[in-house]
Scaffold this motif. Sequence first.
Motif, short mmCIF file in Angstrom:
data_model
loop_
_atom_site.label_atom_id
_atom_site.label_comp_id
_atom_site.label_asym_id
_atom_site.label_seq_id
_atom_site.Cartn_x
_atom_site.Cartn_y
_atom_site.Cartn_z
N GLN A 217 0.83 -1.20 0.00
CA GLN A 217 0.00 0.00 0.00
C GLN A 217 0.87 1.26 0.00
O GLN A 217 0.54 2.25 -0.67
CB GLN A 217 -0.91 -0.01 1.23
CG GLN A 217 -1.91 1.13 1.27
CD GLN A 217 -2.92 1.05 0.13
OE1 GLN A 217 -3.27 -0.03 -0.32
NE2 GLN A 217 -3.38 2.21 -0.34
N ASP B 291 0.80 4.10 -2.67
CA ASP B 291 0.61 5.51 -2.32
C ASP B 291 1.76 6.35 -2.82
O ASP B 291 1.56 7.50 -3.29
CB ASP B 291 0.47 5.64 -0.80
CG ASP B 291 -0.78 4.97 -0.27
OD1 ASP B 291 -1.71 4.72 -1.07
OD2 ASP B 291 -0.83 4.68 0.95
N LYS C 276 1.36 6.71 -6.45
CA LYS C 276 0.24 7.61 -6.71
C LYS C 276 0.62 9.05 -6.42
O LYS C 276 0.30 9.97 -7.20
CB LYS C 276 -0.95 7.20 -5.83
CG LYS C 276 -2.20 8.02 -6.07
CD LYS C 276 -3.32 7.52 -5.20
CE LYS C 276 -4.59 8.35 -5.43
NZ LYS C 276 -5.70 7.89 -4.56
N THR C 277 1.34 9.25 -5.31
CA THR C 277 1.78 10.60 -4.96
C THR C 277 2.74 11.15 -6.00
O THR C 277 2.66 12.32 -6.40
CB THR C 277 2.45 10.59 -3.57
OG1 THR C 277 1.54 10.06 -2.61
CG2 THR C 277 2.86 11.98 -3.16
#
Length: 302
Positions: A156, A160, A163-164
Motif C-alpha cells: 500500500q 501511495d 500515486k503521490t
Amino acid sequence: MKPAMAGGPYKVPRQSASWRAPVLAAAVHAILLMFLWVGVSWQNNTPTEVQAEIWDMKVQEAAPPAPPAPEAETEPQQEADAEPTPPPPTPVAPPQEPDIALERIKAREKLEQQQLEAARQAKLKKEAEEKLAKLEAKRLAEKKEAEQKAKLAKEQAEKDKKKTAAEKLAKEKAEKAEKAAKDKAFAAEMRRITGNAAKASTGTAERSTGGKIDGGYQAAIRAKIKSNLVYGTVDDTLSATYQITQLPTGEIIGVRKMKSSGSAAYDSAIENAIAKSSPLPKKKDGTVEREFVADFNMKDMH
C-alpha cells in the motif's frame, strides 16, 4: 449238648467255645488303647501358626498375630493289656496358602498402582505436548498474520508513493502548461499592446529602460508590494534584490531574483507579494518602467 438224664442231678453244660471271650475283650481293649494313643499324640503336636494380613486400599495395617494355642494337657498313658500298636504317621503341615495369596495380592496391587501412575504420567505428557503444539500453532499463525499485514502495508505504501509521485508529476505538468499558456497569453497581449502604442510610447520607454527610477514611482511600487507582504519575523538585516519586467499596462510578466536575503522564507514572501501586486502603479505621465531592479530591505518593509 446232651439232655440230663431223668432223675439224676443237674449239671452245667460245658462251654464248647471258651476262647472267644478273651479274644473279644482283648480286641476291645486294643481298640480303646489305639484311640487313647491317637488322642494323646494329637494333643502333643504343636499347632502350626497361621498368620494372615488384612489389606485395605485406604489403610494398610497387618492383622495382629493369633495368640498361641494353649498346650494340651497330657493324660497319663494307660497300660495296654494287649500289644501296643505303632503310632500313626505325623501329619505334614499344609503349605501356608494365606501368605502366598497375600504376596500375590500385594504384587498385583503394586502392578496396578504402577500401571495407573504410568497412565497418569502419559496423560500429563500428552496434555503438555498438546498445549505446546497449540501455543506453537498460535505463534506461527500470529507471525504469519503479522508478515501478511506488513506485506500489505508495504504494498500500500508503494502504491501511495507511486500515486503521490504520479499526482506530483501531473501537478507539475499542469503548472508548467498553465504557466506556458499564461506566458503565451502575456506575450500575445504584449505584442498587441506594443503594436498599437509603439509610436506613442517607444521613445519614452526606451529612454526609461536602464535609467534611474523616479523616487516617487519606486516608493509607490514598494508601498503596493509591502501591502501584500505576509512575513511575521522582523529582521532588519534581511534584504533581497529582484528584477521585475512588466507590460506598458503595469502587468508583471517576469520576476528574477538578483540577490537572495539568505532566508528562503523571506525570499518566498517577497516573490508572493510581487505577484499579488500586479498590475503595478504607473508614473504620473501614465508610463511605466518596462524593466527595473528593486531592493526590498526588511527595515523598509515594516
